[in-house]
Scaffold this motif. Structure first.
Motif, PDB file in Angstrom:
ATOM      1  N   LEU A  23      21.718  92.150 -12.180  1.00  0.00           N
ATOM      2  CA  LEU A  23      21.916  91.253 -11.044  1.00  0.00           C
ATOM      3  C   LEU A  23      20.976  90.050 -11.058  1.00  0.00           C
ATOM      4  CD1 LEU A  23      21.921  94.036  -8.304  1.00  0.00           C
ATOM      5  CD2 LEU A  23      23.847  93.254  -9.652  1.00  0.00           C
ATOM      6  N   ASN A  24      20.182  89.886 -12.106  1.00  0.00           N
ATOM      7  CA  ASN A  24      19.117  88.891 -12.145  1.00  0.00           C
ATOM      8  C   ASN A  24      19.652  87.531 -12.589  1.00  0.00           C
ATOM      9  OD1 ASN A  24      16.726  87.494 -12.383  1.00  0.00           O
ATOM     10  ND2 ASN A  24      15.658  89.128 -13.455  1.00  0.00           N
ATOM     11  N   ASN A  25      19.494  86.504 -11.752  1.00  0.00           N
ATOM     12  CA  ASN A  25      19.981  85.182 -12.118  1.00  0.00           C
ATOM     13  C   ASN A  25      19.089  84.475 -13.134  1.00  0.00           C
ATOM     14  OD1 ASN A  25      17.804  84.294 -10.595  1.00  0.00           O
ATOM     15  ND2 ASN A  25      19.034  83.308  -9.028  1.00  0.00           N
ATOM     16  N   ARG A  33      22.652  90.353 -17.963  1.00  0.00           N
ATOM     17  CA  ARG A  33      23.259  90.106 -16.655  1.00  0.00           C
ATOM     18  C   ARG A  33      24.752  90.409 -16.715  1.00  0.00           C
ATOM     19  NH1 ARG A  33      25.632  85.609 -15.306  1.00  0.00           N
ATOM     20  NH2 ARG A  33      24.465  84.412 -16.835  1.00  0.00           N
ATOM     21  N   LYS A  39      26.462  84.364  -8.196  1.00  0.00           N
ATOM     22  CA  LYS A  39      26.345  85.478  -7.257  1.00  0.00           C
ATOM     23  C   LYS A  39      25.105  86.322  -7.503  1.00  0.00           C
ATOM     24  CE  LYS A  39      31.244  85.647  -6.517  1.00  0.00           C
ATOM     25  NZ  LYS A  39      32.443  86.432  -6.401  1.00  0.00           N
ATOM     26  N   ALA A  40      24.369  86.036  -8.555  1.00  0.00           N
ATOM     27  CA  ALA A  40      23.201  86.836  -8.925  1.00  0.00           C
ATOM     28  C   ALA A  40      22.009  86.504  -8.022  1.00  0.00           C
ATOM     29  CB  ALA A  40      22.840  86.598 -10.383  1.00  0.00           C
ATOM     30  N   VAL A  41      20.986  87.350  -8.094  1.00  0.00           N
ATOM     31  CA  VAL A  41      19.801  87.273  -7.238  1.00  0.00           C
ATOM     32  C   VAL A  41      18.579  87.026  -8.124  1.00  0.00           C
ATOM     33  CG1 VAL A  41      18.427  88.546  -5.550  1.00  0.00           C
ATOM     34  CG2 VAL A  41      20.859  88.977  -5.735  1.00  0.00           C
ATOM     35  N   PRO A  44      15.637  90.857  -8.764  1.00  0.00           N
ATOM     36  CA  PRO A  44      15.766  92.035  -7.895  1.00  0.00           C
ATOM     37  C   PRO A  44      14.973  93.211  -8.468  1.00  0.00           C
ATOM     38  CG  PRO A  44      17.722  91.812  -9.232  1.00  0.00           C
ATOM     39  CD  PRO A  44      16.867  90.607  -9.514  1.00  0.00           C
ATOM     40  N   ALA A 110      24.159  92.395  -4.944  1.00  0.00           N
ATOM     41  CA  ALA A 110      23.654  91.036  -5.141  1.00  0.00           C
ATOM     42  C   ALA A 110      23.839  90.185  -3.889  1.00  0.00           C
ATOM     43  CB  ALA A 110      24.363  90.383  -6.321  1.00  0.00           C
ATOM     44  N   THR A 113      21.106  91.714  -1.124  1.00  0.00           N
ATOM     45  CA  THR A 113      19.678  91.749  -1.442  1.00  0.00           C
ATOM     46  C   THR A 113      18.896  90.609  -0.793  1.00  0.00           C
ATOM     47  OG1 THR A 113      20.082  92.951  -3.484  1.00  0.00           O
ATOM     48  CG2 THR A 113      17.989  91.798  -3.317  1.00  0.00           C
TER      49      THR A 113
END
Length: 144
Positions: A23-25, A33, A39-41, A44, A110, A113
């Protein structure tokens, strides 16, 4: 603190693993990813995943703090951990109808969070200190 405990190998088949890197941008698809960058965070953690999925939705989540994603080069503590999430029941039916796939769980995590209290406090504190610092510089630069 976990919402569910995986007790046997048969139970583990009903669980899927979610590493925070999914979920990591800050990561590319090649680095692990799984969801779109839009949409990523940002960075996290496994604990945040557990908080979002366990307390808010009611999914059974088992947190493994010492597991690492195989492609993660950084071995720091903040990058460790994974969440195992139950998607199906013993009879094969979905545990929650709103989550039919692994990707639907990741997209929900995502999305939710950034709304966590811990994230809101970090963002709020940083913005306030930055604004105060700018204000002080402006006062000193203004001639009397």
């Amino acid at each position: 603190m976990a919402c569910a405990i995986v007790q046997s190998l048969a139970d583990q088949d009903r669980f899927m693993c979610i590493y925070p890197v999914y979920l990591n941008n800050k990561k590319t698809i090649a680095e692990g990813r799984w969801i779109p960058i839009s949409k990523a965070v940002e960075n996290p953690t496994a604990t945040e995943l557990q908080d979002v999925l366990c307390s808010a939705v009611g999914l059974h989540v088992f947190l493994e703090k010492n597991k690492m994603y195989s492609r993660e080069r950084n071995r720091d503590v903040q990058y460790r951990g994974r969440a195992q999430v139950q998607l199906s029941q013993e009879d094969g039916s979905l545990y929650l109808v709103q989550f039919p796939s692994c990707k639907s769980v990741m997209l929900y995590a995502a999305e939710m969070t950034p709304n966590l209290k811990t994230r809101a406090q970090k963002a709020g504190g940083d913005d306030l200190s930055l604004q105060q610092g700018e204000g002080m510089r402006f006062e000193k630069a203004t001639p009397l």
